[in-house]
Design a protein around this motif. Sequence first.
Motif, PDB file in Angstrom:
ATOM      1  N   UNK A   1       0.835  -1.186   0.000  1.00 19.47           N
ATOM      2  CA  UNK A   1       0.000   0.000   0.000  1.00 19.47           C
ATOM      3  C   UNK A   1       0.881   1.251   0.000  1.00 19.47           C
ATOM      4  N   UNK A   2       0.299   2.367  -0.421  1.00 21.09           N
ATOM      5  CA  UNK A   2       0.954   3.660  -0.295  1.00 21.09           C
ATOM      6  C   UNK A   2       2.259   3.776  -1.055  1.00 21.09           C
ATOM      7  N   UNK A   3       3.254   4.375  -0.406  1.00 16.76           N
ATOM      8  CA  UNK A   3       4.544   4.646  -1.038  1.00 16.76           C
ATOM      9  C   UNK A   3       5.290   3.377  -1.409  1.00 16.76           C
ATOM     10  N   UNK A   4       5.133   2.322  -0.613  1.00 17.74           N
ATOM     11  CA  UNK A   4       5.828   1.072  -0.918  1.00 17.74           C
ATOM     12  C   UNK A   4       5.328   0.487  -2.238  1.00 17.74           C
ATOM     13  N   UNK A   5       4.030   0.549  -2.462  1.00 20.42           N
ATOM     14  CA  UNK A   5       3.474   0.054  -3.730  1.00 20.42           C
ATOM     15  C   UNK A   5       4.026   0.860  -4.908  1.00 20.42           C
ATOM     16  N   UNK A   6       4.064   2.186  -4.755  1.00 17.38           N
ATOM     17  CA  UNK A   6       4.583   3.044  -5.822  1.00 17.38           C
ATOM     18  C   UNK A   6       6.054   2.728  -6.097  1.00 17.38           C
ATOM     19  N   UNK A   7       6.812   2.477  -5.040  1.00 18.60           N
ATOM     20  CA  UNK A   7       8.242   2.180  -5.200  1.00 18.60           C
ATOM     21  C   UNK A   7       8.448   0.867  -5.952  1.00 18.60           C
ATOM     22  N   UNK A   8       7.667  -0.152  -5.620  1.00 15.01           N
ATOM     23  CA  UNK A   8       7.801  -1.446  -6.296  1.00 15.01           C
ATOM     24  C   UNK A   8       7.453  -1.307  -7.779  1.00 15.01           C
ATOM     25  N   UNK A   9       6.371  -0.609  -8.069  1.00 19.21           N
ATOM     26  CA  UNK A   9       5.985  -0.401  -9.470  1.00 19.21           C
ATOM     27  C   UNK A   9       7.058   0.415 -10.190  1.00 19.21           C
ATOM     28  N   UNK A  10       7.620   1.418  -9.507  1.00 19.07           N
ATOM     29  CA  UNK A  10       8.673   2.233 -10.108  1.00 19.07           C
ATOM     30  C   UNK A  10       9.890   1.424 -10.484  1.00 19.07           C
ATOM     31  N   UNK A  11      10.280   0.475  -9.621  1.00 19.27           N
ATOM     32  CA  UNK A  11      11.420  -0.395  -9.925  1.00 19.27           C
ATOM     33  C   UNK A  11      11.108  -1.267 -11.140  1.00 19.27           C
ATOM     34  N   UNK A  12       9.891  -1.801 -11.195  1.00 21.98           N
ATOM     35  CA  UNK A  12       9.489  -2.622 -12.340  1.00 21.98           C
ATOM     36  C   UNK A  12       9.522  -1.818 -13.642  1.00 21.98           C
ATOM     37  N   UNK A  13       9.226  -0.540 -13.568  1.00 22.23           N
ATOM     38  CA  UNK A  13       9.254   0.323 -14.757  1.00 22.23           C
ATOM     39  C   UNK A  13      10.675   0.703 -15.150  1.00 22.23           C
ATOM     40  N   UNK A  14      11.502   0.999 -14.161  1.00 23.09           N
ATOM     41  CA  UNK A  14      12.839   1.520 -14.439  1.00 23.09           C
ATOM     42  C   UNK A  14      13.744   0.476 -15.082  1.00 23.09           C
ATOM     43  N   UNK A  15      13.617  -0.783 -14.683  1.00 26.00           N
ATOM     44  CA  UNK A  15      14.492  -1.836 -15.216  1.00 26.00           C
ATOM     45  C   UNK A  15      14.426  -1.959 -16.731  1.00 26.00           C
ATOM     46  N   UNK A  16      13.238  -2.228 -17.305  1.00 26.04           N
ATOM     47  CA  UNK A  16      13.141  -2.322 -18.769  1.00 26.04           C
ATOM     48  C   UNK A  16      13.507  -1.026 -19.480  1.00 26.04           C
ATOM     49  N   UNK A  17      13.259   0.116 -18.826  1.00 23.77           N
ATOM     50  CA  UNK A  17      13.592   1.408 -19.442  1.00 23.77           C
ATOM     51  C   UNK A  17      15.098   1.561 -19.601  1.00 23.77           C
ATOM     52  N   UNK A  18      15.856   1.114 -18.593  1.00 22.88           N
ATOM     53  CA  UNK A  18      17.319   1.171 -18.681  1.00 22.88           C
ATOM     54  C   UNK A  18      17.811   0.275 -19.805  1.00 22.88           C
ATOM     55  N   UNK A  19      17.220  -0.911 -19.928  1.00 23.55           N
ATOM     56  CA  UNK A  19      17.607  -1.833 -21.005  1.00 23.55           C
ATOM     57  C   UNK A  19      17.321  -1.214 -22.368  1.00 23.55           C
ATOM     58  N   UNK A  20      16.203  -0.514 -22.496  1.00 23.66           N
ATOM     59  CA  UNK A  20      15.850   0.112 -23.765  1.00 23.66           C
ATOM     60  C   UNK A  20      16.883   1.177 -24.146  1.00 23.66           C
ATOM     61  N   UNK A  21      17.235   2.033 -23.184  1.00 28.35           N
ATOM     62  CA  UNK A  21      18.209   3.076 -23.485  1.00 28.35           C
ATOM     63  C   UNK A  21      19.599   2.493 -23.725  1.00 28.35           C
ATOM     64  N   UNK A  22      19.889   1.326 -23.155  1.00 26.31           N
ATOM     65  CA  UNK A  22      21.185   0.701 -23.355  1.00 26.31           C
ATOM     66  C   UNK A  22      21.315  -0.034 -24.664  1.00 26.31           C
ATOM     67  N   UNK A  23      20.200  -0.249 -25.367  1.00 23.92           N
ATOM     68  CA  UNK A  23      20.228  -1.037 -26.605  1.00 23.92           C
ATOM     69  C   UNK A  23      21.102  -0.432 -27.702  1.00 23.92           C
ATOM     70  N   UNK A  24      21.246   0.913 -27.820  1.00 28.81           N
ATOM     71  CA  UNK A  24      22.106   1.452 -28.891  1.00 28.81           C
ATOM     72  C   UNK A  24      23.606   1.321 -28.646  1.00 28.81           C
ATOM     73  N   UNK A  25      24.034   0.733 -27.515  1.00 31.46           N
ATOM     74  CA  UNK A  25      25.464   0.627 -27.244  1.00 31.46           C
ATOM     75  C   UNK A  25      26.189  -0.148 -28.340  1.00 31.46           C
ATOM     76  N   UNK A  26      25.549  -1.217 -28.842  1.00 31.18           N
ATOM     77  CA  UNK A  26      26.181  -1.995 -29.909  1.00 31.18           C
ATOM     78  C   UNK A  26      26.303  -1.163 -31.183  1.00 31.18           C
ATOM     79  N   UNK A  27      25.312  -0.293 -31.427  1.00 30.12           N
ATOM     80  CA  UNK A  27      25.362   0.569 -32.599  1.00 30.12           C
ATOM     81  C   UNK A  27      26.504   1.583 -32.464  1.00 30.12           C
ATOM     82  N   UNK A  28      26.680   2.126 -31.269  1.00 34.52           N
ATOM     83  CA  UNK A  28      27.753   3.087 -31.045  1.00 34.52           C
ATOM     84  C   UNK A  28      29.118   2.437 -31.271  1.00 34.52           C
ATOM     85  N   UNK A  29      29.252   1.176 -30.864  1.00 33.26           N
ATOM     86  CA  UNK A  29      30.513   0.462 -31.087  1.00 33.26           C
ATOM     87  C   UNK A  29      30.788   0.325 -32.584  1.00 33.26           C
ATOM     88  N   UNK A  30      29.745   0.009 -33.356  1.00 32.79           N
ATOM     89  CA  UNK A  30      29.905  -0.146 -34.805  1.00 32.79           C
ATOM     90  C   UNK A  30      30.267   1.192 -35.452  1.00 32.79           C
TER      91      UNK A  30
END
Length: 276
Positions: free
Chosen positions: A123-152
């Motif tokens: 409930x409350x802030x703890x619920x928001x924090x858990x959902x926020x972590x679930x959102x942030x993880x895939x978002x970081x992976x998405x932004x990290x996806x162009x790293x291979x392109x930058x290497x090329x």
Amino acid sequence: MDALSFSFIVGAVANFASMLSYFSPMLTFWRIVKQGSTEDFSGLPYVCTLQQASLWVYYGITKPGATLVATGNSVGVVMEIIYVTLFLIYAPPRIRVKTGVLVAILNVGFLGVAVVVTHFAWQGDLRISVIGVLCAGPCILMYGSPLSIMRIVIQTKSVEYMPFFLSFVMFLSAAAWTLYSVLTKDLFIGVPNGIGLLLGTAQLILYAIYSDPRGAKSSIQGFEDGGWQDWRDDDDGPVTTAVTKRFQTLHRRRAAVSNSSQPSQTQATGGARRQR
């Protein structure tokens, strides 16, 4: 202008940039519909993006005052549902089954469990924090996806594989959401988008260093390819990007040019010897 009004304007800009990224695969799917086949495109990026957008909508609805987070991503949910549906319609039977399993696991099973567990277990802030972590993880992976392109890009000293339009859109989106997170004091938005801002800045710097005025069409090509969502699925199983395929094509072309130039060099040497 007070802080609330400014944060709303920044959030609106962030929404606009996010929508641009969600609309970017439209030409790819126009091609799929026109050809009547998904060819060697993979449905995984669209399934993952649908999951990510859905989680952000849930976060925006759950957290008080985060309506702007939900609005732009709601458009993303609608667009990704359309993309996934079209992919399932035009995919070959084997790919359709594989993609359907991914949809069931990520977009139905995982999202359903996440919503139910976070709604009833916390409930409350703890619920928001858990959902926020679930959102942030895939978002970081998405932004990290162009790293291979930058290497090329660094290896080839060419930005053919890193379209300016998509790099700029990702930079704009990350910058706007990072500023919005600072104004609203939201770490779950700020951390992944701050990382995205750094990577987006690096992409633009690489583009400034290695850009060729004669190669301006790469930005248009990147929009047509659908950006980071335009992944290809080989028959052998592993998912590869269109960028990698262009990289391989460039090497084949260079090898062909090198091989074709060798006879002429040999003839020129022979002719010089005869003149002597």
